[in-house]
Design a protein around this motif. Structure first.
Motif, PDB file in Angstrom:
ATOM      1  N   ILE A 136       1.045  -1.176   0.293  1.00  0.00           N
ATOM      2  CA  ILE A 136      -0.025   0.073  -0.159  1.00  0.00           C
ATOM      3  C   ILE A 136       1.143   0.600  -0.255  1.00  0.00           C
ATOM      4  O   ILE A 136       2.330   1.175   0.364  1.00  0.00           O
ATOM      5  CB  ILE A 136      -1.047   0.156   0.975  1.00  0.00           C
ATOM      6  CG1 ILE A 136       0.042   0.189   2.469  1.00  0.00           C
ATOM      7  CG2 ILE A 136      -1.605  -1.039   1.190  1.00  0.00           C
ATOM      8  CD1 ILE A 136      -1.990   0.296   3.366  1.00  0.00           C
ATOM      9  N   PRO A 137       0.437   2.161  -0.274  1.00  0.00           N
ATOM     10  CA  PRO A 137       1.363   3.574  -0.369  1.00  0.00           C
ATOM     11  C   PRO A 137       1.520   4.009   0.921  1.00  0.00           C
ATOM     12  O   PRO A 137       1.535   3.090   2.161  1.00  0.00           O
ATOM     13  CB  PRO A 137       0.580   4.828  -1.027  1.00  0.00           C
ATOM     14  CG  PRO A 137      -0.794   4.169  -1.250  1.00  0.00           C
ATOM     15  CD  PRO A 137      -1.270   2.699  -0.760  1.00  0.00           C
ATOM     16  N   SER A 138       3.080   4.436   1.540  1.00  0.00           N
ATOM     17  CA  SER A 138       3.999   4.667   2.305  1.00  0.00           C
ATOM     18  C   SER A 138       2.582   5.288   3.459  1.00  0.00           C
ATOM     19  O   SER A 138       3.206   5.883   4.357  1.00  0.00           O
ATOM     20  CB  SER A 138       5.480   5.439   1.589  1.00  0.00           C
ATOM     21  OG  SER A 138       5.200   6.268   1.066  1.00  0.00           O
ATOM     22  N   ASP A 149     -10.112   4.604   0.143  1.00  0.00           N
ATOM     23  CA  ASP A 149      -9.036   3.757   0.901  1.00  0.00           C
ATOM     24  C   ASP A 149      -9.110   2.543   1.915  1.00  0.00           C
ATOM     25  O   ASP A 149      -8.097   1.963   2.489  1.00  0.00           O
ATOM     26  CB  ASP A 149      -7.836   4.841   1.478  1.00  0.00           C
ATOM     27  CG  ASP A 149      -7.501   6.052   1.227  1.00  0.00           C
ATOM     28  OD1 ASP A 149      -6.545   5.661   0.100  1.00  0.00           O
ATOM     29  OD2 ASP A 149      -7.796   7.697   1.307  1.00  0.00           O
ATOM     30  N   GLU A 150     -10.430   2.694   1.765  1.00  0.00           N
ATOM     31  CA  GLU A 150     -10.748   1.340   2.982  1.00  0.00           C
ATOM     32  C   GLU A 150     -10.156   0.347   2.188  1.00  0.00           C
ATOM     33  O   GLU A 150      -9.131  -0.802   3.395  1.00  0.00           O
ATOM     34  CB  GLU A 150     -11.881   0.762   2.988  1.00  0.00           C
ATOM     35  CG  GLU A 150     -12.962   0.368   4.043  1.00  0.00           C
ATOM     36  CD  GLU A 150     -14.183   0.098   3.758  1.00  0.00           C
ATOM     37  OE1 GLU A 150     -14.658  -1.641   5.026  1.00  0.00           O
ATOM     38  OE2 GLU A 150     -14.739   0.475   3.368  1.00  0.00           O
ATOM     39  N   ASP A 151     -10.156  -0.379   1.311  1.00  0.00           N
ATOM     40  CA  ASP A 151      -9.242  -1.957   1.066  1.00  0.00           C
ATOM     41  C   ASP A 151      -7.892  -1.429   1.140  1.00  0.00           C
ATOM     42  O   ASP A 151      -7.248  -2.927   2.022  1.00  0.00           O
ATOM     43  CB  ASP A 151      -9.146  -1.795  -0.307  1.00  0.00           C
ATOM     44  CG  ASP A 151      -8.079  -2.857  -1.278  1.00  0.00           C
ATOM     45  OD1 ASP A 151      -8.493  -4.144  -0.508  1.00  0.00           O
ATOM     46  OD2 ASP A 151      -7.320  -3.181  -2.003  1.00  0.00           O
ATOM     47  N   HIS A 152      -6.945  -0.676   1.164  1.00  0.00           N
ATOM     48  CA  HIS A 152      -5.658  -0.539   1.608  1.00  0.00           C
ATOM     49  C   HIS A 152      -5.513  -0.805   3.050  1.00  0.00           C
ATOM     50  O   HIS A 152      -4.414  -1.583   3.680  1.00  0.00           O
ATOM     51  CB  HIS A 152      -4.638   1.161   1.998  1.00  0.00           C
ATOM     52  CG  HIS A 152      -4.771   1.592   0.190  1.00  0.00           C
ATOM     53  ND1 HIS A 152      -4.550   2.772  -0.168  1.00  0.00           N
ATOM     54  CD2 HIS A 152      -4.628   0.918  -0.970  1.00  0.00           C
ATOM     55  CE1 HIS A 152      -4.497   2.613  -0.888  1.00  0.00           C
ATOM     56  NE2 HIS A 152      -4.741   1.866  -1.451  1.00  0.00           N
ATOM     57  N   PHE A 153      -6.346   0.102   4.482  1.00  0.00           N
ATOM     58  CA  PHE A 153      -6.166  -0.465   5.442  1.00  0.00           C
ATOM     59  C   PHE A 153      -6.583  -1.999   5.476  1.00  0.00           C
ATOM     60  O   PHE A 153      -6.222  -2.458   6.682  1.00  0.00           O
ATOM     61  CB  PHE A 153      -6.317   0.156   5.917  1.00  0.00           C
ATOM     62  CG  PHE A 153      -6.279   2.362   6.122  1.00  0.00           C
ATOM     63  CD1 PHE A 153      -4.962   2.577   7.082  1.00  0.00           C
ATOM     64  CD2 PHE A 153      -6.759   2.722   5.155  1.00  0.00           C
ATOM     65  CE1 PHE A 153      -4.030   3.750   6.704  1.00  0.00           C
ATOM     66  CE2 PHE A 153      -5.225   3.772   5.062  1.00  0.00           C
ATOM     67  CZ  PHE A 153      -4.624   4.383   5.554  1.00  0.00           C
ATOM     68  N   ARG A 154      -7.019  -2.184   5.204  1.00  0.00           N
ATOM     69  CA  ARG A 154      -7.560  -3.311   6.037  1.00  0.00           C
ATOM     70  C   ARG A 154      -7.192  -4.530   5.310  1.00  0.00           C
ATOM     71  O   ARG A 154      -7.109  -5.771   5.908  1.00  0.00           O
ATOM     72  CB  ARG A 154      -9.291  -4.044   4.855  1.00  0.00           C
ATOM     73  CG  ARG A 154     -10.828  -3.429   5.049  1.00  0.00           C
ATOM     74  CD  ARG A 154     -11.712  -4.007   5.020  1.00  0.00           C
ATOM     75  NE  ARG A 154     -13.079  -2.786   5.113  1.00  0.00           N
ATOM     76  CZ  ARG A 154     -13.397  -2.646   7.154  1.00  0.00           C
ATOM     77  NH1 ARG A 154     -12.469  -4.014   7.617  1.00  0.00           N
ATOM     78  NH2 ARG A 154     -14.591  -2.301   6.638  1.00  0.00           N
ATOM     79  N   ARG A 155      -5.723  -4.408   5.265  1.00  0.00           N
ATOM     80  CA  ARG A 155      -5.050  -5.457   4.027  1.00  0.00           C
ATOM     81  C   ARG A 155      -3.870  -5.570   5.255  1.00  0.00           C
ATOM     82  O   ARG A 155      -3.208  -6.457   5.581  1.00  0.00           O
ATOM     83  CB  ARG A 155      -4.296  -5.562   3.023  1.00  0.00           C
ATOM     84  CG  ARG A 155      -4.764  -5.077   1.099  1.00  0.00           C
ATOM     85  CD  ARG A 155      -3.875  -4.625   0.938  1.00  0.00           C
ATOM     86  NE  ARG A 155      -4.237  -4.021  -0.320  1.00  0.00           N
ATOM     87  CZ  ARG A 155      -4.474  -3.158  -1.087  1.00  0.00           C
ATOM     88  NH1 ARG A 155      -3.087  -3.182  -2.054  1.00  0.00           N
ATOM     89  NH2 ARG A 155      -5.255  -2.974  -2.398  1.00  0.00           N
ATOM     90  N   VAL A 156      -3.959  -4.067   6.659  1.00  0.00           N
ATOM     91  CA  VAL A 156      -3.004  -4.066   7.417  1.00  0.00           C
ATOM     92  C   VAL A 156      -3.034  -5.071   8.484  1.00  0.00           C
ATOM     93  O   VAL A 156      -4.233  -5.119   8.786  1.00  0.00           O
ATOM     94  CB  VAL A 156      -2.662  -3.151   7.673  1.00  0.00           C
ATOM     95  CG1 VAL A 156      -1.730  -2.670   9.420  1.00  0.00           C
ATOM     96  CG2 VAL A 156      -2.185  -2.109   6.372  1.00  0.00           C
TER      97      VAL A 156
END
Length: 97
Positions: free
Chosen positions: A61-63, A85-92
């Motif tokens: 995901i973006p830095s 941006d939800e998808d980015h954060f759900r990967r964490v």
């Protein structure tokens, strides 16, 4: 943003974009209402862990999102983000979204 401010200041006040003073006031008002957390070594360690996990999984995901996620995970906070941006954060792993 600070980097861009410094770049504009090199040309003197006339080189500043017209929106900058208003943006500075908004940021000042916001920082009076919330706690500003330093990006310290402990948060950087979370950033590196998350970066490594996601990179190995092929889902980087973006830095800037990594920095938010690392800070939230370190503080045991969740994040409230917009739909883009939800998808980015759900990967964490270990992050409440």
């Amino acid at each position: 943003m600070v980097h861009n401010v410094d770049r504009f200041k090199q040309g003197g006040r006339a080189g500043l974009p017209p929106w900058l003073p208003q943006g500075q006031r908004k940021i000042g008002a916001l920082t009076e209402q919330v706690t500003v957390v330093d990006f310290d070594a402990a948060i950087a360690a979370h950033w590196a862990d998350i970066f490594t996990e996601l990179r190995r999984a092929g889902s980087a995901i973006p830095s800037n999102d990594l920095a938010v996620a690392a800070t939230a995970r370190h503080l045991d906070f969740g994040v409230l983000v917009g739909p883009r941006d939800e998808d980015h954060f759900r990967r964490v792993p270990g992050l409440r979204v």
